[in-house]
Every structure is written in structure tokens, then in C-alpha cells.
Motif scaffolding. Structure first.
Motif, PDB file in Angstrom:
ATOM      1  N   TYR A  33       0.797  -1.257   0.141  1.00  0.00           N
ATOM      2  CA  TYR A  33       0.060  -0.040  -0.170  1.00  0.00           C
ATOM      3  C   TYR A  33       0.974   1.013  -0.265  1.00  0.00           C
ATOM      4  CZ  TYR A  33      -3.624   3.009   0.838  1.00  0.00           C
ATOM      5  OH  TYR A  33      -4.490   3.956   0.371  1.00  0.00           O
ATOM      6  N   ILE A  34       2.214   1.229   0.571  1.00  0.00           N
ATOM      7  CA  ILE A  34       3.151   2.288   0.968  1.00  0.00           C
ATOM      8  C   ILE A  34       3.228   3.066  -0.563  1.00  0.00           C
ATOM      9  CG2 ILE A  34       5.200   3.224   1.312  1.00  0.00           C
ATOM     10  CD1 ILE A  34       4.493   1.815   4.493  1.00  0.00           C
ATOM     11  N   LYS A  35       3.881   1.438  -1.251  1.00  0.00           N
ATOM     12  CA  LYS A  35       4.178   2.009  -2.682  1.00  0.00           C
ATOM     13  C   LYS A  35       3.430   2.229  -3.500  1.00  0.00           C
ATOM     14  CE  LYS A  35       6.130  -2.343  -2.235  1.00  0.00           C
ATOM     15  NZ  LYS A  35       7.108  -3.456  -2.684  1.00  0.00           N
ATOM     16  N   GLN A  50      -8.818   1.920   3.931  1.00  0.00           N
ATOM     17  CA  GLN A  50      -8.415   1.127   3.168  1.00  0.00           C
ATOM     18  C   GLN A  50      -8.243  -0.411   4.378  1.00  0.00           C
ATOM     19  OE1 GLN A  50      -9.326   1.446  -0.244  1.00  0.00           O
ATOM     20  NE2 GLN A  50     -10.148   3.482   0.524  1.00  0.00           N
ATOM     21  N   GLY A  51      -7.368  -0.038   5.351  1.00  0.00           N
ATOM     22  CA  GLY A  51      -7.725  -1.558   5.607  1.00  0.00           C
ATOM     23  C   GLY A  51      -5.900  -2.071   5.631  1.00  0.00           C
ATOM     24  N   ARG A  52      -5.367  -0.808   5.150  1.00  0.00           N
ATOM     25  CA  ARG A  52      -4.147  -2.208   4.459  1.00  0.00           C
ATOM     26  C   ARG A  52      -2.679  -1.333   5.704  1.00  0.00           C
ATOM     27  NH1 ARG A  52      -5.904  -1.115  -0.493  1.00  0.00           N
ATOM     28  NH2 ARG A  52      -7.147  -2.895  -1.376  1.00  0.00           N
ATOM     29  N   ILE A  53      -3.002   0.131   5.872  1.00  0.00           N
ATOM     30  CA  ILE A  53      -2.275   0.367   7.296  1.00  0.00           C
ATOM     31  C   ILE A  53      -2.436  -0.192   8.176  1.00  0.00           C
ATOM     32  CG2 ILE A  53      -1.027   3.351   8.362  1.00  0.00           C
ATOM     33  CD1 ILE A  53      -1.118   3.711   5.279  1.00  0.00           C
ATOM     34  N   GLU A  54      -2.040  -0.686   9.479  1.00  0.00           N
ATOM     35  CA  GLU A  54      -2.341  -1.013  10.208  1.00  0.00           C
ATOM     36  C   GLU A  54      -1.290  -0.452  11.654  1.00  0.00           C
ATOM     37  OE1 GLU A  54      -0.029  -4.959  10.367  1.00  0.00           O
ATOM     38  OE2 GLU A  54      -1.254  -5.376   8.511  1.00  0.00           O
ATOM     39  N   GLY A  55      -0.777   1.064  11.817  1.00  0.00           N
ATOM     40  CA  GLY A  55      -0.350   0.983  12.608  1.00  0.00           C
ATOM     41  C   GLY A  55       0.464   2.457  12.078  1.00  0.00           C
ATOM     42  N   TYR A  65       3.161   9.301   5.048  1.00  0.00           N
ATOM     43  CA  TYR A  65       2.655  10.745   5.047  1.00  0.00           C
ATOM     44  C   TYR A  65       4.535  12.027   5.340  1.00  0.00           C
ATOM     45  CZ  TYR A  65      -2.090   9.806   4.610  1.00  0.00           C
ATOM     46  OH  TYR A  65      -2.892   9.934   3.867  1.00  0.00           O
ATOM     47  N   GLU A  66       6.089  11.376   5.822  1.00  0.00           N
ATOM     48  CA  GLU A  66       6.723  12.078   5.239  1.00  0.00           C
ATOM     49  C   GLU A  66       7.080  12.589   4.986  1.00  0.00           C
ATOM     50  OE1 GLU A  66       9.402   9.202   7.841  1.00  0.00           O
ATOM     51  OE2 GLU A  66       8.660  10.717  10.075  1.00  0.00           O
ATOM     52  N   PHE A 125      14.742   7.179   1.744  1.00  0.00           N
ATOM     53  CA  PHE A 125      14.450   5.827   1.360  1.00  0.00           C
ATOM     54  C   PHE A 125      12.538   6.049   0.838  1.00  0.00           C
ATOM     55  CE2 PHE A 125      12.404   1.602   1.836  1.00  0.00           C
ATOM     56  CZ  PHE A 125      13.071   1.364   0.712  1.00  0.00           C
ATOM     57  N   TYR A 126      13.133   6.064  -0.631  1.00  0.00           N
ATOM     58  CA  TYR A 126      11.552   5.772  -0.847  1.00  0.00           C
ATOM     59  C   TYR A 126      10.928   4.247  -1.914  1.00  0.00           C
ATOM     60  CZ  TYR A 126      10.835  11.239  -0.316  1.00  0.00           C
ATOM     61  OH  TYR A 126      10.845  12.329   0.175  1.00  0.00           O
ATOM     62  N   PRO A 127      10.230   3.833  -1.260  1.00  0.00           N
ATOM     63  CA  PRO A 127      10.264   2.612  -1.766  1.00  0.00           C
ATOM     64  C   PRO A 127       9.563   2.225  -3.142  1.00  0.00           C
ATOM     65  CG  PRO A 127       8.711   2.564   0.108  1.00  0.00           C
ATOM     66  CD  PRO A 127       9.461   3.719   0.474  1.00  0.00           C
ATOM     67  N   GLU A 128       9.318   1.321  -4.178  1.00  0.00           N
ATOM     68  CA  GLU A 128       9.129   1.636  -4.919  1.00  0.00           C
ATOM     69  C   GLU A 128       9.246  -0.032  -5.447  1.00  0.00           C
ATOM     70  OE1 GLU A 128      11.095   3.466  -8.757  1.00  0.00           O
ATOM     71  OE2 GLU A 128      12.966   4.118  -7.264  1.00  0.00           O
TER      72      GLU A 128
END
Length: 175
Positions: free
Chosen positions: A27-29, A98-103, A111-112, A165-168
Motif C-alpha cells: 500500500y505504501i508503494k 482502506q484497511g492496509r495501514i495497521e499502525g 506521510y513523511e 528511502f522511497y520504496p518502489e
């Protein structure tokens, strides 16, 4: 010596990202692709019609990011706070629903990168407010609100260092 410090912080960011669940990482990517305009999220992330609809909604909601970037209010002033926090909470509530971010850790990590380091002082408030909204299922509310540590909620200061670091997305063959 400065390179060593930067490398250490980048490694810490990599480790933090690795600590997130597979769903959070995905979800972050996906969110970074949408929020930063990096790639076509439909091509990369949509596995079915439901995900296509979710991505379409995320593109619409993430239009608010343009108004949020660079308009972070001063930490000591109440001017512009309502407009900024209202928009930030609305976008955060969408992501949490969306239920994919758990904490909080995954939320802060995302958000950073979406809004920059200057948003850090506002993230605990936005997270707690969005987590407590009735749009978030009651069972999720409890888990989300319990995920923020007292230290994060009451931090006396925040780093101004931008994330490095920006994951992709990585193709399986390339990996």
C-alpha cells in the motif's frame, strides 16, 4: 563522516520499511506512485476491479496533497491550522479506511514521503483524529489508536531531515 550518517539513516529507513507487513509495504508503494505521480498505479497495482476502483478513489482523494504540500502551518501559530488539518485528516481517514495501514509507524512513514519532513509534528494529531472517526470500523479504531506510542504522541521535537528511502515497485525478474 556526513556520508556515514546519511547511510546509517537510510539503512534505518530500510529496516523500518522491512518491519511493515506485506500489505502495508504494498500500500505504501502504491500510494507513493499515486501521490508523487511516479508511475501508472492502474498498470502496476490493480489486480481486479475492486483494486481499480480503490486506486481511482485514491487518485481523487490525493488531489488534496497538492494543497497540503508547502502549506504546513507554523507549529506555534493557529493561523491556517483548520484548513490544513481538515484536509490532512480527510486524506488520512481515506488511507486508514482502506484497511492496509495497521499502525502509526507505517502511516508516518508514508506521510513523511508524501508531504515532506515538515509535516512530522502534525502526524500524531492527524492519525489520532482520523483513526477515531466513525468511518473507521470500531475494531480497527482500537488497534490503530493503540499503535501510537506515548513517545510519538508527546514528542517535544521532530527531525527536519527529509526521508531518503522511497520504496518502489520492483519487477520479479529485476529482483
Amino acid at each position: 563522516m556526513a556520508n556515514t550518517g546519511t547511510a546509517s539513516l537510510t539503512i534505518a529507513e530500510l529496516r523500518e520499511f522491512a518491519s511493515f507487513s506485506a500489505a502495508e509495504q504494498r500500500y505504501i508503494k502504491r500510494s507513493l506512485d499515486i501521490g508523487l505521480g511516479r508511475q501508472d498505479a492502474f498498470k502496476l497495482w490493480a489486480r481486479d476491479a475492486g483494486e481499480s476502483a480503490s486506486i481511482r478513489s485514491q487518485y481523487v482523494v490525493y488531489q488534496e496533497l497538492k494543497a497540503l504540500r508547502g502549506n504546513v502551518p507554523d507549529e506555534t501559530s493557529f493561523a491556517a491550522l483548520e484548513a490544513f488539518m481538515g484536509k490532512l485528516i480527510r486524506v488520512a481517514a481515506f488511507d486508514l479506511a482502506q484497511g492496509r495501514i495497521e499502525g502509526f509507524s507505517a502511516f508516518r512513514f508514508l506521510y513523511e514521503r508524501l508531504l515532506g519532513a515538515e509535516v512530522r509534528p502534525f502526524l500524531p494529531s492527524a492519525f489520532c483524529a482520523a483513526s477515531a472517526l466513525p468511518q473507521i470500523r470500531p475494531d480497527r479504531r482500537r488497534g490503530l489508536l493503540q499503535s501510537i506510542s506515548e513517545a510519538a504522541a508527546t514528542a517535544p521535537g521532530w527531525s527536519a531531515r527529509e526521508p531518503s528511502f522511497y520504496p518502489e515497485w520492483v519487477e520479479k525478474e529485476a529482483a
